[in-house]
Write an enzyme that holds these catalytic residues in place. Structure first.
Site, PDB file in Angstrom:
ATOM      1  N   ASN A  92       0.821  -1.205   0.000  1.00 18.08           N
ATOM      2  CA  ASN A  92       0.000   0.000   0.000  1.00 18.08           C
ATOM      3  C   ASN A  92       0.858   1.259   0.000  1.00 18.08           C
ATOM      4  O   ASN A  92       1.955   1.271   0.561  1.00 18.08           O
ATOM      5  CB  ASN A  92      -0.932   0.018   1.223  1.00 18.08           C
ATOM      6  CG  ASN A  92      -1.873  -1.182   1.227  1.00 18.08           C
ATOM      7  OD1 ASN A  92      -2.080  -1.824   0.198  1.00 18.08           O
ATOM      8  ND2 ASN A  92      -2.400  -1.518   2.384  1.00 18.08           N
ATOM      9  N   HIS A 109       6.006  -0.748  -2.603  1.00 17.41           N
ATOM     10  CA  HIS A 109       5.514  -0.064  -3.819  1.00 17.41           C
ATOM     11  C   HIS A 109       5.592   1.441  -3.674  1.00 17.41           C
ATOM     12  O   HIS A 109       4.934   2.170  -4.418  1.00 17.41           O
ATOM     13  CB  HIS A 109       4.068  -0.491  -4.106  1.00 17.41           C
ATOM     14  CG  HIS A 109       3.984  -1.913  -4.598  1.00 17.41           C
ATOM     15  ND1 HIS A 109       2.800  -2.585  -4.709  1.00 17.41           N
ATOM     16  CD2 HIS A 109       4.939  -2.790  -4.980  1.00 17.41           C
ATOM     17  CE1 HIS A 109       3.020  -3.811  -5.156  1.00 17.41           C
ATOM     18  NE2 HIS A 109       4.324  -3.954  -5.316  1.00 17.41           N
TER      19      HIS A 109
HETATM   20  N1  APR Z   1     -10.734  -7.091   4.658  1.00 16.48           N
HETATM   21  C1  APR Z   1      -9.825  -7.997   4.193  1.00 16.48           C
HETATM   22  N2  APR Z   1      -9.551  -8.180   2.878  1.00 16.48           N
HETATM   23  C2  APR Z   1     -10.226  -7.407   2.004  1.00 16.48           C
HETATM   24  C3  APR Z   1     -11.181  -6.448   2.407  1.00 16.48           C
HETATM   25  C4  APR Z   1     -11.421  -6.308   3.800  1.00 16.48           C
HETATM   26  N3  APR Z   1     -12.315  -5.425   4.282  1.00 16.48           N
HETATM   27  N4  APR Z   1     -11.688  -5.856   1.293  1.00 16.48           N
HETATM   28  C5  APR Z   1     -11.063  -6.419   0.241  1.00 16.48           C
HETATM   29  N5  APR Z   1     -10.194  -7.359   0.666  1.00 16.48           N
HETATM   30  C6  APR Z   1      -9.306  -8.199  -0.137  1.00 16.48           C
HETATM   31  C7  APR Z   1      -9.895  -8.613  -1.457  1.00 16.48           C
HETATM   32  O1  APR Z   1     -10.601  -9.834  -1.299  1.00 16.48           O
HETATM   33  C8  APR Z   1      -8.642  -8.793  -2.315  1.00 16.48           C
HETATM   34  O2  APR Z   1      -8.141 -10.117  -2.199  1.00 16.48           O
HETATM   35  O3  APR Z   1      -8.173  -7.418  -0.446  1.00 16.48           O
HETATM   36  C9  APR Z   1      -7.640  -7.837  -1.695  1.00 16.48           C
HETATM   37  C10 APR Z   1      -7.390  -6.603  -2.544  1.00 16.48           C
HETATM   38  O4  APR Z   1      -6.781  -7.029  -3.725  1.00 16.48           O
HETATM   39  P1  APR Z   1      -6.297  -5.928  -4.772  1.00 16.48           P
HETATM   40  O5  APR Z   1      -7.371  -4.934  -4.999  1.00 16.48           O
HETATM   41  O6  APR Z   1      -5.712  -6.671  -5.920  1.00 16.48           O
HETATM   42  O7  APR Z   1      -5.128  -5.149  -3.995  1.00 16.48           O
HETATM   43  P2  APR Z   1      -3.651  -5.641  -3.765  1.00 16.48           P
HETATM   44  O8  APR Z   1      -3.600  -7.120  -3.588  1.00 16.48           O
HETATM   45  O9  APR Z   1      -3.074  -4.790  -2.693  1.00 16.48           O
HETATM   46  O10 APR Z   1      -2.932  -5.256  -5.170  1.00 16.48           O
HETATM   47  C11 APR Z   1      -1.547  -5.496  -5.250  1.00 16.48           C
HETATM   48  O11 APR Z   1      -1.480  -4.384  -7.386  1.00 16.48           O
HETATM   49  O12 APR Z   1      -2.267  -2.686  -8.667  1.00 16.48           O
HETATM   50  C12 APR Z   1      -1.197  -3.109  -7.945  1.00 16.48           C
HETATM   51  O13 APR Z   1       0.420  -1.764  -6.922  1.00 16.48           O
HETATM   52  C13 APR Z   1      -0.912  -2.157  -6.817  1.00 16.48           C
HETATM   53  O14 APR Z   1      -0.123  -2.672  -4.614  1.00 16.48           O
HETATM   54  C14 APR Z   1      -1.111  -3.013  -5.574  1.00 16.48           C
HETATM   55  C15 APR Z   1      -0.914  -4.426  -6.090  1.00 16.48           C
END
Ligand code: APR
Length: 235
Positions: A92, A109
């Site tokens: 994040n 990141h």
């Molecule tokens: N509590 C727990 N998990 C949650 C919640 C919540 N309230 N809301 C959503 N999630 C989970 C979703 O199920 C999903 O698996 O968080 C995850 C979010 O996934 P992404 O949107 O893909 O985010 P992230 O995994 O951080 O993305 C990784 O991708 O775009 C790039 O650089 C960006 O750092 C990011 C990386």
């Protein structure tokens, strides 16, 4: 968990979701509203710097209106009270872990609250917009500040430190990440090869859930405080 001393935690957008910060790949997420190739690659920045700067100016302003949630505060408490070593690695770019009390967070990141000067390579703290091409506070150059966020195709930060932390860990915990983006998505497999126990705390099964020894599904503000209490009360 009483034979655990060194923990590595990886967090993703899901840990900040309940603070009101959009995730990337959930319904209505950021990548449904903006194409990655338009706003989150070096080529996009070269092609249309104003579009990219405005996108990050909006995100930088928005996160400063959000508050850390119970998951951030629980991880801050774990960092303060855990007697072994704890390394929090986050994908994040918000500062909610820090505002939740964690002090040694690895932002692999990058972050919204520093800028990166392409003239002096400095990374000054930055909370305002970049669209007006302000001068670098470190070297005075104008028009050389970019978001200090790792774009697709760029190398994540502090990978050596992350690898070193994994190599001495007994437990790897993934919180709120879809397991869609490498190298972060590969950490669980690296942990398994090292014989480290693995735990996933996520709203729903991620793309990498099958690699984890244990998975718990639910909102981070419920799962994380409960898990932290479990760790701190283990004999
Ligand atoms: N509590 C727990 N998990 C949650 C919640 C919540 N309230 N809301 C959503 N999630 C989970 C979703 O199920 C999903 O698996 O968080 C995850 C979010 O996934 P992404 O949107 O893909 O985010 P992230 O995994 O951080 O993305 C990784 O991708 O775009 C790039 O650089 C960006 O750092 C990011 C990386």
């Amino acid at each position: 968990m009483n034979d655990v001393s060194n923990i590595v935690i990886l967090t993703g957008a899901g840990v900040s979701a309940e603070s009101g910060i959009d995730t990337f790949r959930d319904a209505g997420g950021l990548w449904e509203k903006h194409r990655i190739e338009d706003v989150a690659t070096p080529e996009a920045f070269a092609r249309d710097p104003d579009l990219v700067l405005r996108f990050y100016d909006m995100r930088r302003e928005a996160i400063q209106t959000k508050e850390p949630n119970d998951a951030h505060h629980a991880l801050g408490k774990l960092e303060r009270e855990w007697l072994g070593s704890l390394t929090i690695v986050t994908q994040n770019v918000d500062d909610l872990h820090e505002r939740g009390g964690a002090q040694n967070v690895i932002h692999m990141h990058g972050g919204h609250l520093t800028a990166w000067c392409l003239a002096c390579d400095g990374r000054p703290e930055w909370r305002g917009p970049l669209i007006d091409r302000p001068a670098c506070p470190l070297c005075g150059s104008k028009g050389t500040l970019r978001p200090d966020v790792v774009w697709f195709g760029e190398m994540p930060y502090r990978m050596d430190e992350i690898s070193a932390a994994l190599n001495r860990a007994d437990l790897f915990v993934s919180i709120g990440t879809s397991g869609a983006v490498y190298p972060a998505a590969g950490f669980v497999r690296e942990a398994r090869m090292l014989g480290i126990r693995t735990l996933e705390l996520n709203l729903e099964p991620s793309e990498g859930s099958h690699y984890f020894d244990e998975t718990r599904h639910g909102p981070a503000t419920a799962l994380v405080p409960a898990w932290v209490e479990e760790m701190l009360s283990a004999p």
